[in-house]
Design an enzyme around this catalytic site. Structure first.
Site, PDB file in Angstrom:
ATOM      1  N   GLU A 320       0.823  -1.048   0.007  1.00  9.10           N
ATOM      2  CA  GLU A 320       0.133   0.135  -0.120  1.00  9.10           C
ATOM      3  C   GLU A 320       0.887   1.096   0.122  1.00  9.10           C
ATOM      4  O   GLU A 320       0.465   2.389  -0.637  1.00  9.10           O
ATOM      5  CB  GLU A 320      -0.972  -0.061   1.214  1.00  9.10           C
ATOM      6  CG  GLU A 320      -1.857  -1.100   1.370  1.00  9.10           C
ATOM      7  CD  GLU A 320      -2.902  -1.349   0.028  1.00  9.10           C
ATOM      8  OE1 GLU A 320      -3.042  -0.187  -0.576  1.00  9.10           O
ATOM      9  OE2 GLU A 320      -3.017  -2.388  -0.460  1.00  9.10           O
ATOM     10  N   GLU A 401      -0.205  -2.045  -9.887  1.00  6.23           N
ATOM     11  CA  GLU A 401      -0.114  -2.987  -8.623  1.00  6.23           C
ATOM     12  C   GLU A 401       1.181  -3.610  -8.850  1.00  6.23           C
ATOM     13  O   GLU A 401       1.918  -3.920  -7.790  1.00  6.23           O
ATOM     14  CB  GLU A 401      -1.030  -4.110  -9.047  1.00  6.23           C
ATOM     15  CG  GLU A 401      -2.498  -3.480  -8.917  1.00  6.23           C
ATOM     16  CD  GLU A 401      -2.770  -2.827  -7.400  1.00  6.23           C
ATOM     17  OE1 GLU A 401      -2.098  -3.440  -6.525  1.00  6.23           O
ATOM     18  OE2 GLU A 401      -3.306  -2.094  -7.392  1.00  6.23           O
TER      19      GLU A 401
HETATM   20 ZN   LIG Z   1      -2.559  -2.499  -4.800  1.00  2.11          ZN
END
Ligand SMILES: [Zn+2]
Length: 457
Positions: A320, A401
Site C-alpha cells: 500500500e 499494482e
Molecule cells: Zn494495490
C-alpha cells in the site's frame, strides 16, 4: 426585427411541428426512403450508431464472459502445477465454482443493462418520463432535477433483483455473505440518503451552470466537479465511510511496532492505520489506501488481520505504501479529471445538436432547457462505447499494482508478500486460472500467477 420574423422563430420552435419532422424522418427510415440532409440524416446515423454499438458491446461482453467460463471450467479438475503444494484441490475447485457462479449472474446483468438502456432511449422511456414530469411540473431546474433523480432511482430499482441475488444468492452460497437483510436495507437507505445529501446539490449546481454558463458552461461545470471531488475525497475517510463501517486505530502492539519501523524505513510519517469491521458484511478480506494530504490513511479489513501473520501484514502494508510512493492516487485523479473534462466538452457540443436527442429517442424540450435530458442520455450511452477502452484503464491499474509489489519487495522480504497474496487469493476464492483476455478487460489487479511470477523473478 419585425413581427413576422418573431412569428417565424416561434413556429420553428413549435413542439408539434418538430415532433412531426421527427416522425417523418422515422417514417422515411422505415420505408428505407432517401436520406435527407447532405446524403445522411445525423439523427438516424446516431440511432444506427447506438444500435450497432450496443450490439457489439453486448456481444463482446457475453463473449468475454463465455471465454472466462470455458477457461475456468476446463482448469477445474486439477490445481495448476505451480500451486500443487500450496493450494488444496478443494480450495481450487471452490474458486472455480465461485467464479463460474459469478459469471452466470454477470450474463443476466449484461443483458439487463442493454435492455434498460434500449428502454430509456430508442423505446422512448426517457421521453415518457420527461413528458410525465412536465405534465405536472413547470419546466425549470426542479423539473430537470426530478428527471435525473427519477432516471437514477428507476435504474437502481431495476438493478435491485440482481444485486440481491449477488449478495444473498452467490455470496451466501459460498459462505462470503455476512450481511443480514436488515443491514442490507439499512445500507440501501443510508446510501440513498448520503447520495441525496451529497449528490443533489452538485447535480443542481451542474444543471444550473449548464443553463446559465453560456457556451463554456462545461468548463465551469468541470471546475465545480473537480472541487467537489476533492472535497469528497477529503471528507470520505472521516465522514462518509464511518457511516457504513467502524474504523478503529490498529491496536495490536507487536504489529504496530513492525508497521512503525517499516514506515520509518520508507520515510513516511506514521499515522492513520485503521482496522475496518469488514466482517460485518462479508468474509472477503482486503487492505486499501485512501485520502490524500492530511487525510491519507491505510485501512486493513479485520478479516485480513485474522488471516495473515504479522510479517505478511507488514508486506501488505509495504504494498500500500508503494501506491503512495508512486503517487498513484494523484495520477488516478489527474486521469479522471482529464477524462471528465473531455467528456463534458463533448457533452457541451452534443447538447446543442437536435439530432443528439432525436437520434436517441427523445424530444428536446421546446420551452425550458433540455440539459437534464442531454446529461442523462450522455451518462447512459457513453459506457456503451467507453467499454471498448476498458483494457487501457485495466492495464494502467495492473501496472500500478506491479509497481506497488516491486516497492514492497524493496522494503520487506518478497516471500512474505507472496504468501500473503496467496492467502488473499485463496480466502477470496479468486481463480488462479482466469481467461487471459478476460483479465485484459476486467482485472484491475493482475492474476495471482503473474504477480507471484514477478516476485520470484
Ligand atoms: Zn494495490
Amino acid at each position: 426585427m419585425g413581427v413576422g420574423v418573431l412569428a417565424a422563430e416561434a413556429a420553428v420552435f413549435d413542439r408539434d411541428q418538430v415532433r412531426g419532422k421527427v416522425i417523418a424522418v422515422r417514417d422515411r427510415s422505415c420505408r428505407g426512403g432517401p436520406p435527407t440532409i447532405r446524403g445522411m440524416n445525423p439523427s438516424l446515423n446516431l440511432t444506427l450508431l447506438l444500435a450497432v454499438g450496443l450490439l457489439a458491446h453486448v456481444a463482446l461482453k457475453l463473449w468475454l464472459n463465455a471465454r472466462q467460463v470455458r477457461h475456468v471450467a476446463s482448469h477445474r479438475a486439477a490445481v495448476p502445477e505451480a500451486y500443487a503444494h500450496t493450494i488444496s484441490l478443494a480450495d481450487h475447485q471452490k474458486a472455480a465454482d465461485y467464479t463460474l457462479a459469478k459469471a452466470r449472474l454477470a450474463q443476466w446483468d449484461i443483458l439487463l443493462d442493454a435492455v434498460v438502456l434500449l428502454g430509456w432511449t430508442l423505446l422512448g422511456g426517457l421521453d415518457a418520463l420527461n413528458q410525465w414530469l412536465l405534465g405536472f411540473m413547470a419546466p425549470g431546474l426542479l423539473q430537470q432535477l426530478a428527471l435525473v433523480v427519477g432516471f437514477m432511482l428507476i435504474g437502481g430499482l431495476l438493478g435491485l433483483p440482481l444485486s440481491l441475488l449477488q449478495t444473498f444468492g452467490v455470496e451466501q452460497r459460498f459462505g462470503f455473505n455476512k450481511t443480514s437483510p436488515a443491514l442490507w436495507l439499512s445500507d440501501l437507505f443510508k446510501g440513498l440518503l448520503v447520495g441525496a445529501v451529497l449528490g443533489l446539490p452538485l447535480l443542481a449546481l451542474v444543471l444550473w451552470l449548464m443553463d446559465v454558463g453560456g457556451a463554456i458552461w462545461w468548463l465551469w461545470a468541470w471546475a465545480a466537479l473537480v472541487v467537489w471531488q476533492l472535497f469528497l475525497m477529503a471528507i470520505a475517510p472521516n465522514v462518509i465511510m464511518p457511516l457504513f463501517n467502524k474504523f478503529t486505530p490498529l491496536e495490536d502492539e507487536a504489529l504496530k511496532a513492525r508497521v512503525q519501523a517499516l514506515m520509518q524505513r520508507a520515510g513516511f510519517r506514521a499515522k492513520g492505520f485503521f482496522v475496518m469491521d469488514g466482517s460485518r458484511r462479508s468474509a472477503h478480506s482486503n487492505a486499501f489506501f485512501t485520502g490524500f494530504g492530511a487525510s491519507k490513511r491505510v485501512v486493513f479489513f479485520d478479516t485480513l488481520l485474522q488471516q495473515l501473520s504479522p510479517a505478511e501484514m507488514e508486506a501488505v502494508l509495504a504494498h500500500e505504501l508503494g501506491h503512495f510512493k508512486h503517487r498513484h492516487i494523484l495520477k488516478m485523479m489527474a486521469v479522471s479529471f482529464a477524462t471528465t473534462l473531455a467528456g463534458l466538452a463533448l457533452l457541451g457540443w452534443l447538447a446543442q445538436q437536435a439530432w443528439f436527442y432525436t437520434g436517441l429517442g427523445v424530444m428536446p424540450n421546446m420551452d425550458g432547457s433540455s440539459h437534464a435530458l442531454a446529461l442523462v442520455l450522455f451518462l447512459g450511452v457513453v459506457p456503451v462505447f467507453s467499454f471498448f477502452l476498458a483494457p487501457l484503464s485495466s492495464w494502467r491499474s495492473r501496472v500500478q499494482e506491479f509497481e506497488a509489489d516491486a516497492y514492497a519487495g524493496s522494503q520487506t522480504p518478497a516471500a512474505d508478500l507472496a504468501s500473503a497474496l496467496l492467502k488473499l487469493y485463496q480466502d477470496n476464492a479468486s481463480t488462479l486460472t482466469p481467461d487471459p483476455l478476460f483479465v485484459k478487460f476486467y482485472y484491475s489487479h493482475p492474476p495471482a500467477s503473474e504477480r507471484l511470477a514477478r516476485m520470484q523473478a
